[in-house]
Structures are given as C-alpha cells and as structure tokens.
Design a protein around this motif. Structure first.
Motif, PDB file in Angstrom:
ATOM      1  N   GLU A  70     -12.477   5.158 -74.330  1.00  0.00           N
ATOM      2  CA  GLU A  70     -13.785   5.807 -74.732  1.00  0.00           C
ATOM      3  C   GLU A  70     -14.347   5.002 -75.597  1.00  0.00           C
ATOM      4  OE1 GLU A  70     -12.734   9.660 -76.061  1.00  0.00           O
ATOM      5  OE2 GLU A  70     -11.982  10.395 -73.955  1.00  0.00           O
ATOM      6  N   SER A  71     -13.951   3.992 -76.415  1.00  0.00           N
ATOM      7  CA  SER A  71     -14.924   3.226 -77.228  1.00  0.00           C
ATOM      8  C   SER A  71     -15.276   2.053 -76.406  1.00  0.00           C
ATOM      9  CB  SER A  71     -14.059   2.671 -78.300  1.00  0.00           C
ATOM     10  OG  SER A  71     -13.023   2.030 -77.906  1.00  0.00           O
ATOM     11  N   THR A  72     -14.973   1.746 -75.265  1.00  0.00           N
ATOM     12  CA  THR A  72     -15.433   0.648 -74.544  1.00  0.00           C
ATOM     13  C   THR A  72     -16.228   1.194 -73.230  1.00  0.00           C
ATOM     14  OG1 THR A  72     -13.343   0.583 -73.348  1.00  0.00           O
ATOM     15  CG2 THR A  72     -13.841  -1.155 -74.927  1.00  0.00           C
ATOM     16  N   GLU A  73     -16.104   1.949 -72.451  1.00  0.00           N
ATOM     17  CA  GLU A  73     -16.554   2.775 -71.355  1.00  0.00           C
ATOM     18  C   GLU A  73     -17.895   3.276 -71.858  1.00  0.00           C
ATOM     19  OE1 GLU A  73     -13.805   5.278 -69.333  1.00  0.00           O
ATOM     20  OE2 GLU A  73     -13.225   3.822 -67.999  1.00  0.00           O
ATOM     21  N   SER A  74     -17.852   3.925 -73.020  1.00  0.00           N
ATOM     22  CA  SER A  74     -19.237   4.770 -73.508  1.00  0.00           C
ATOM     23  C   SER A  74     -20.234   3.646 -73.688  1.00  0.00           C
ATOM     24  CB  SER A  74     -18.964   5.516 -74.674  1.00  0.00           C
ATOM     25  OG  SER A  74     -18.533   4.459 -76.016  1.00  0.00           O
ATOM     26  N   VAL A  75     -19.937   2.603 -73.944  1.00  0.00           N
ATOM     27  CA  VAL A  75     -21.196   1.440 -74.237  1.00  0.00           C
ATOM     28  C   VAL A  75     -21.320   0.525 -72.923  1.00  0.00           C
ATOM     29  CG1 VAL A  75     -20.963   1.556 -76.653  1.00  0.00           C
ATOM     30  CG2 VAL A  75     -19.472   0.107 -75.629  1.00  0.00           C
ATOM     31  N   GLY A  76     -20.517   0.919 -71.943  1.00  0.00           N
ATOM     32  CA  GLY A  76     -20.504  -0.048 -70.667  1.00  0.00           C
ATOM     33  C   GLY A  76     -19.866  -1.072 -70.513  1.00  0.00           C
ATOM     34  N   LEU A  77     -18.735  -1.080 -71.438  1.00  0.00           N
ATOM     35  CA  LEU A  77     -18.037  -2.360 -71.240  1.00  0.00           C
ATOM     36  C   LEU A  77     -16.805  -2.115 -70.273  1.00  0.00           C
ATOM     37  CD1 LEU A  77     -17.865  -3.446 -75.021  1.00  0.00           C
ATOM     38  CD2 LEU A  77     -19.239  -4.519 -72.952  1.00  0.00           C
ATOM     39  N   PRO A  78     -16.194  -2.996 -69.566  1.00  0.00           N
ATOM     40  CA  PRO A  78     -15.114  -2.881 -68.682  1.00  0.00           C
ATOM     41  C   PRO A  78     -13.719  -2.741 -69.799  1.00  0.00           C
ATOM     42  CG  PRO A  78     -15.493  -4.983 -68.782  1.00  0.00           C
ATOM     43  CD  PRO A  78     -16.611  -4.420 -69.716  1.00  0.00           C
ATOM     44  N   VAL A  79     -12.676  -1.721 -69.375  1.00  0.00           N
ATOM     45  CA  VAL A  79     -11.718  -1.514 -69.926  1.00  0.00           C
ATOM     46  C   VAL A  79     -10.553  -2.583 -69.309  1.00  0.00           C
ATOM     47  CG1 VAL A  79      -9.672  -0.108 -70.676  1.00  0.00           C
ATOM     48  CG2 VAL A  79     -12.116   1.032 -70.365  1.00  0.00           C
ATOM     49  N   ARG A  80     -10.279  -3.273 -70.289  1.00  0.00           N
ATOM     50  CA  ARG A  80      -8.969  -4.385 -69.973  1.00  0.00           C
ATOM     51  C   ARG A  80      -7.614  -3.533 -70.004  1.00  0.00           C
ATOM     52  NH1 ARG A  80     -11.360 -10.133 -70.148  1.00  0.00           N
ATOM     53  NH2 ARG A  80     -13.162  -9.585 -70.728  1.00  0.00           N
TER      54      ARG A  80
ATOM     55  N   ARG B 286     -22.078  11.247 -76.371  1.00  0.00           N
ATOM     56  CA  ARG B 286     -22.040  12.739 -76.948  1.00  0.00           C
ATOM     57  C   ARG B 286     -20.923  13.553 -76.447  1.00  0.00           C
ATOM     58  NH1 ARG B 286     -27.089  13.242 -76.659  1.00  0.00           N
ATOM     59  NH2 ARG B 286     -27.480  12.842 -78.559  1.00  0.00           N
ATOM     60  N   GLY B 287     -20.044  14.213 -76.994  1.00  0.00           N
ATOM     61  CA  GLY B 287     -19.043  14.963 -76.560  1.00  0.00           C
ATOM     62  C   GLY B 287     -17.794  14.152 -76.198  1.00  0.00           C
ATOM     63  N   LEU B 288     -17.534  12.933 -76.681  1.00  0.00           N
ATOM     64  CA  LEU B 288     -16.373  12.324 -76.302  1.00  0.00           C
ATOM     65  C   LEU B 288     -15.429  12.287 -77.517  1.00  0.00           C
ATOM     66  CD1 LEU B 288     -17.456   8.954 -74.631  1.00  0.00           C
ATOM     67  CD2 LEU B 288     -16.595  10.549 -73.627  1.00  0.00           C
ATOM     68  N   ALA B 289     -15.898  12.840 -78.629  1.00  0.00           N
ATOM     69  CA  ALA B 289     -14.942  12.866 -79.633  1.00  0.00           C
ATOM     70  C   ALA B 289     -13.826  13.892 -79.315  1.00  0.00           C
ATOM     71  CB  ALA B 289     -15.592  13.308 -81.197  1.00  0.00           C
ATOM     72  N   PRO B 290     -12.724  13.671 -79.768  1.00  0.00           N
ATOM     73  CA  PRO B 290     -11.389  14.601 -79.447  1.00  0.00           C
ATOM     74  C   PRO B 290     -11.623  15.587 -80.488  1.00  0.00           C
ATOM     75  CG  PRO B 290     -10.752  12.540 -80.520  1.00  0.00           C
ATOM     76  CD  PRO B 290     -12.054  12.234 -80.275  1.00  0.00           C
ATOM     77  N   THR B 291     -10.906  16.773 -80.150  1.00  0.00           N
ATOM     78  CA  THR B 291     -11.011  17.908 -81.024  1.00  0.00           C
ATOM     79  C   THR B 291     -10.106  18.078 -82.058  1.00  0.00           C
ATOM     80  OG1 THR B 291      -9.476  18.965 -79.123  1.00  0.00           O
ATOM     81  CG2 THR B 291     -12.092  19.267 -78.940  1.00  0.00           C
TER      82      THR B 291
ATOM     83  N   VAL C 111     -31.010   3.068 -77.292  1.00  0.00           N
ATOM     84  CA  VAL C 111     -30.051   3.890 -78.223  1.00  0.00           C
ATOM     85  C   VAL C 111     -30.048   5.333 -77.682  1.00  0.00           C
ATOM     86  CG1 VAL C 111     -30.106   4.963 -80.513  1.00  0.00           C
ATOM     87  CG2 VAL C 111     -30.852   2.466 -80.149  1.00  0.00           C
ATOM     88  N   ALA C 112     -31.137   5.897 -77.190  1.00  0.00           N
ATOM     89  CA  ALA C 112     -30.938   7.333 -76.755  1.00  0.00           C
ATOM     90  C   ALA C 112     -30.049   7.482 -75.521  1.00  0.00           C
ATOM     91  CB  ALA C 112     -32.469   7.781 -76.227  1.00  0.00           C
ATOM     92  N   ALA C 113     -30.105   6.419 -74.442  1.00  0.00           N
ATOM     93  CA  ALA C 113     -29.082   6.365 -73.397  1.00  0.00           C
ATOM     94  C   ALA C 113     -27.786   6.416 -73.790  1.00  0.00           C
ATOM     95  CB  ALA C 113     -29.630   5.454 -72.421  1.00  0.00           C
ATOM     96  N   LEU C 114     -27.652   5.248 -74.959  1.00  0.00           N
ATOM     97  CA  LEU C 114     -25.900   5.267 -75.524  1.00  0.00           C
ATOM     98  C   LEU C 114     -25.581   6.536 -76.030  1.00  0.00           C
ATOM     99  CD1 LEU C 114     -23.708   3.722 -76.653  1.00  0.00           C
ATOM    100  CD2 LEU C 114     -25.129   3.093 -78.820  1.00  0.00           C
TER     101      LEU C 114
ATOM    102  N   THR D  97     -28.699   6.868 -85.084  1.00  0.00           N
ATOM    103  CA  THR D  97     -29.780   7.912 -85.218  1.00  0.00           C
ATOM    104  C   THR D  97     -30.946   7.563 -85.725  1.00  0.00           C
ATOM    105  OG1 THR D  97     -28.620   8.567 -87.338  1.00  0.00           O
ATOM    106  CG2 THR D  97     -27.885   9.661 -85.272  1.00  0.00           C
ATOM    107  N   ALA D  98     -30.982   6.475 -86.608  1.00  0.00           N
ATOM    108  CA  ALA D  98     -32.330   6.004 -87.127  1.00  0.00           C
ATOM    109  C   ALA D  98     -33.207   5.539 -86.078  1.00  0.00           C
ATOM    110  CB  ALA D  98     -32.009   4.684 -88.005  1.00  0.00           C
ATOM    111  N   ALA D  99     -32.528   5.316 -84.891  1.00  0.00           N
ATOM    112  CA  ALA D  99     -33.398   4.631 -83.869  1.00  0.00           C
ATOM    113  C   ALA D  99     -33.258   5.351 -82.611  1.00  0.00           C
ATOM    114  CB  ALA D  99     -32.992   3.080 -83.549  1.00  0.00           C
ATOM    115  N   THR D 100     -33.408   6.872 -82.485  1.00  0.00           N
ATOM    116  CA  THR D 100     -33.051   7.534 -81.346  1.00  0.00           C
ATOM    117  C   THR D 100     -34.494   7.714 -80.520  1.00  0.00           C
ATOM    118  OG1 THR D 100     -33.763   9.724 -82.555  1.00  0.00           O
ATOM    119  CG2 THR D 100     -31.464   9.187 -82.523  1.00  0.00           C
ATOM    120  N   ASP D 101     -35.303   7.214 -80.917  1.00  0.00           N
ATOM    121  CA  ASP D 101     -36.663   7.208 -80.261  1.00  0.00           C
ATOM    122  C   ASP D 101     -36.847   6.003 -79.255  1.00  0.00           C
ATOM    123  OD1 ASP D 101     -36.952   5.440 -82.307  1.00  0.00           O
ATOM    124  OD2 ASP D 101     -39.048   5.346 -82.245  1.00  0.00           O
ATOM    125  N   ARG D 102     -35.721   5.017 -79.297  1.00  0.00           N
ATOM    126  CA  ARG D 102     -35.571   3.818 -78.455  1.00  0.00           C
ATOM    127  C   ARG D 102     -34.725   4.197 -77.383  1.00  0.00           C
ATOM    128  NH1 ARG D 102     -39.013  -0.062 -80.461  1.00  0.00           N
ATOM    129  NH2 ARG D 102     -38.871   0.026 -83.073  1.00  0.00           N
TER     130      ARG D 102
END
Length: 94
Positions: free
Chosen positions: A77-87, A59-64, A51-54, A43-48
C-alpha cells in the motif's frame, strides 16, 4: 547546539519534516541546511493537481486496526499508492 552565525543542519522525517520546515521558516538565520525525508505536508498543497491525485489514491487505505498491518500490506500500500511497483521481498543477506 550551533554557534551563533554558523547555523544548524536540520533533518526531519515524516511529521518531523514539517517541524523542521516550520523551524527553518521562523529562524532561517539559524539554519545552515535543511534535509526533508517524506515530509507529511501534502495537505498544504491540495490545490496542486499532482498532490490532489495522490491524496485521492491513498484516501481510505489506512487499516482500521494496528493488527491489520502486515509487513507485506504496508509495503504494497505504501508503494502502489504513489505509483511505484511492488518488488517481491528478499530473504537472507547478499
């Protein structure tokens, strides 16, 4: 405890990474090295744009509720959300 003048080796993970950053910024004369592992400081770099795209992707992936989090869901969710493949998970050793 570090001796005066030698500096400490700071290591921080997650929110601890943010704490290590703050400590190093306040007293750089006492820090010999700084290692950060996944610091939670996006959040310190949301203007980048990167980072904004990430943040938009995750956003909204946290379980309830905590019981919603299975190891498989956390991994996906922790790998796909940052563009990494799930093995596929590996069983056993070796």
């Amino acid at each position: 405890m570090a001796l005066l003048g030698t500096g400490a080796h700071l290591v921080g993970h997650g929110n601890g990474g943010v704490v290590a950053l703050l400590a190093a910024a306040r007293r750089p004369d006492l820090v010999r090295s700084l290692a950060l592992v996944q610091p939670s400081a996006f959040t310190a770099a949301t203007d980048r744009p990167l980072v904004a795209a990430l943040l938009d992707r995750v956003r909204g992936l946290a379980p309830t509720a905590a019981h919603d989090v299975t190891p498989e869901r956390f991994l996906r969710e922790s790998t796909e959300s940052v563009g990494l493949p799930v093995r596929p998970p590996r069983c056993g050793f070796g």
